[in-house]
Design a protein around this motif. Structure first.
Motif, short mmCIF file in Angstrom:
data_model
loop_
_atom_site.label_atom_id
_atom_site.label_comp_id
_atom_site.label_asym_id
_atom_site.label_seq_id
_atom_site.Cartn_x
_atom_site.Cartn_y
_atom_site.Cartn_z
N HIS A 12 -7.54 -15.96 11.77
CA HIS A 12 -8.14 -17.26 11.46
C HIS A 12 -8.05 -18.24 12.62
CE1 HIS A 12 -9.07 -16.15 7.41
NE2 HIS A 12 -7.85 -15.67 7.28
N ALA A 13 -7.02 -18.13 13.43
CA ALA A 13 -6.87 -19.02 14.58
C ALA A 13 -7.85 -18.67 15.70
CB ALA A 13 -5.44 -18.96 15.10
N MET A 14 -8.45 -17.49 15.62
CA MET A 14 -9.32 -17.01 16.69
C MET A 14 -10.78 -16.91 16.26
SD MET A 14 -6.70 -14.00 17.84
CE MET A 14 -7.83 -13.22 18.94
N LEU A 15 -11.12 -17.44 15.09
CA LEU A 15 -12.47 -17.29 14.55
C LEU A 15 -13.15 -18.65 14.42
CD1 LEU A 15 -14.63 -15.47 13.11
CD2 LEU A 15 -13.47 -16.06 10.98
N ASP A 16 -14.37 -18.72 14.93
CA ASP A 16 -15.23 -19.88 14.73
C ASP A 16 -16.42 -19.40 13.92
OD1 ASP A 16 -13.77 -21.76 16.33
OD2 ASP A 16 -14.52 -20.69 18.09
N VAL A 17 -16.75 -20.14 12.88
CA VAL A 17 -17.89 -19.78 12.04
C VAL A 17 -18.91 -20.90 12.09
CG1 VAL A 17 -18.68 -19.23 9.70
CG2 VAL A 17 -16.43 -18.45 10.46
N GLU A 18 -20.14 -20.53 12.35
CA GLU A 18 -21.26 -21.47 12.29
C GLU A 18 -22.27 -20.90 11.32
OE1 GLU A 18 -21.78 -24.47 13.67
OE2 GLU A 18 -19.84 -24.44 14.68
N ILE A 19 -22.68 -21.72 10.39
CA ILE A 19 -23.69 -21.31 9.41
C ILE A 19 -25.06 -21.46 10.05
CG2 ILE A 19 -24.64 -21.71 7.11
CD1 ILE A 19 -21.74 -20.82 6.99
N ALA A 20 -25.84 -20.40 10.04
CA ALA A 20 -27.16 -20.40 10.68
C ALA A 20 -28.27 -20.62 9.66
CB ALA A 20 -27.37 -19.08 11.42
N SER A 21 -28.08 -21.61 8.81
CA SER A 21 -29.10 -21.97 7.83
C SER A 21 -28.84 -23.39 7.37
CB SER A 21 -29.04 -21.03 6.62
OG SER A 21 -29.98 -21.44 5.65
N ALA A 22 -29.92 -24.12 7.15
CA ALA A 22 -29.79 -25.48 6.62
C ALA A 22 -30.18 -25.51 5.15
CB ALA A 22 -30.67 -26.44 7.42
N ASP A 23 -30.68 -24.40 4.63
CA ASP A 23 -31.10 -24.31 3.23
C ASP A 23 -29.87 -24.23 2.34
OD1 ASP A 23 -31.82 -22.28 0.82
OD2 ASP A 23 -33.53 -23.59 1.31
N GLU A 24 -29.73 -25.19 1.44
CA GLU A 24 -28.53 -25.28 0.61
C GLU A 24 -28.31 -24.03 -0.24
OE1 GLU A 24 -26.60 -28.27 -2.74
OE2 GLU A 24 -28.29 -28.96 -1.53
N SER A 25 -29.36 -23.47 -0.81
CA SER A 25 -29.18 -22.28 -1.65
C SER A 25 -28.76 -21.07 -0.81
CB SER A 25 -30.46 -21.97 -2.43
OG SER A 25 -31.51 -21.62 -1.56
N GLU A 26 -29.28 -20.96 0.43
CA GLU A 26 -28.85 -19.87 1.31
C GLU A 26 -27.39 -20.02 1.70
OE1 GLU A 26 -31.47 -19.72 4.69
OE2 GLU A 26 -32.99 -18.57 3.59
N VAL A 27 -26.95 -21.25 1.95
CA VAL A 27 -25.55 -21.50 2.31
C VAL A 27 -24.65 -21.14 1.14
CG1 VAL A 27 -23.85 -23.27 2.94
CG2 VAL A 27 -26.11 -23.25 4.03
N HIS A 28 -25.02 -21.56 -0.08
CA HIS A 28 -24.21 -21.20 -1.26
C HIS A 28 -24.18 -19.69 -1.46
CE1 HIS A 28 -23.25 -25.19 -2.65
NE2 HIS A 28 -24.53 -25.55 -2.57
N GLY A 29 -25.33 -19.03 -1.25
CA GLY A 29 -25.38 -17.58 -1.37
C GLY A 29 -24.52 -16.88 -0.34
N LEU A 30 -24.50 -17.40 0.88
CA LEU A 30 -23.68 -16.84 1.94
C LEU A 30 -22.20 -16.95 1.61
CD1 LEU A 30 -23.50 -15.71 4.88
CD2 LEU A 30 -23.32 -18.10 5.60
#
Length: 157
Positions: free
Chosen positions: A58-76
């Protein structure tokens, strides 16, 4: 680092090099789009990386969500929460159609040798980081932020 590979290499060679790239990486950036949890290649690479890093993951991981669509983000977020490698195993999975059959076969062998449950647990351990990235994405920003998804220091304090 994978982007630095020689473009003349076959997908099999690129897969073979990926372990070395992961071992040399001090950090990993996960660009998480809606298809990522359903694609076998990134899930196996994340599993491999988690085995190599252990509890420091966890200290070595960066996560960026590649979607602005709210339903896609919730699904991810839900897909990482309830991840099961059998969903990434699907031959017709959207993101898996570009992976050669020989590479897919090698990825299946990794899962078979590691056992599906071990892979599932490793990927599900990424859920807090994915959830946090989704939360950061949802934080409202003022116009002076020029659309940046990261809150400014003033917003945090």
């Amino acid at each position: 680092n994978v982007l630095c590979d020689d473009l003349s290499l076959t997908p099999e060679h690129i897969l073979a090099h990926s372990v070395t790239h992961l071992a040399r990486s001090s950090r990993v950036l996960l660009l998480a789009g809606p298809d990522v949890p359903h694609a076998l290649l990134p899930m196996v690479l994340l599993y491999t990386w988690s085995v190599m890093t252990g509890t420091h993951m966890h200290a070595m991981l960066d996560v960026e969500i590649a979607s602005a669509d709210e339903s896609e983000v919730h699904g991810l977020v839900a897909a990482f929460d309830a991840f099961h490698v059998m969903h990434a195993y699907q031959e017709g999975a959207v993101a898996d159609t570009t992976v050669r059959a020989s590479v897919r076969e090698r990825l299946h062998r990794v899962v078979d040798l590691a056992h599906a449950n071990t892979v599932n647990v490793a990927v599900r351990r990424l859920f807090p980081a994915v959830r946090e990235a989704a939360h950061v994405l949802a934080v409202p920003h003022d116009i002076g932020d020029l659309g940046s998804r990261r809150p400014s220091l003033e917003q945090v304090v």
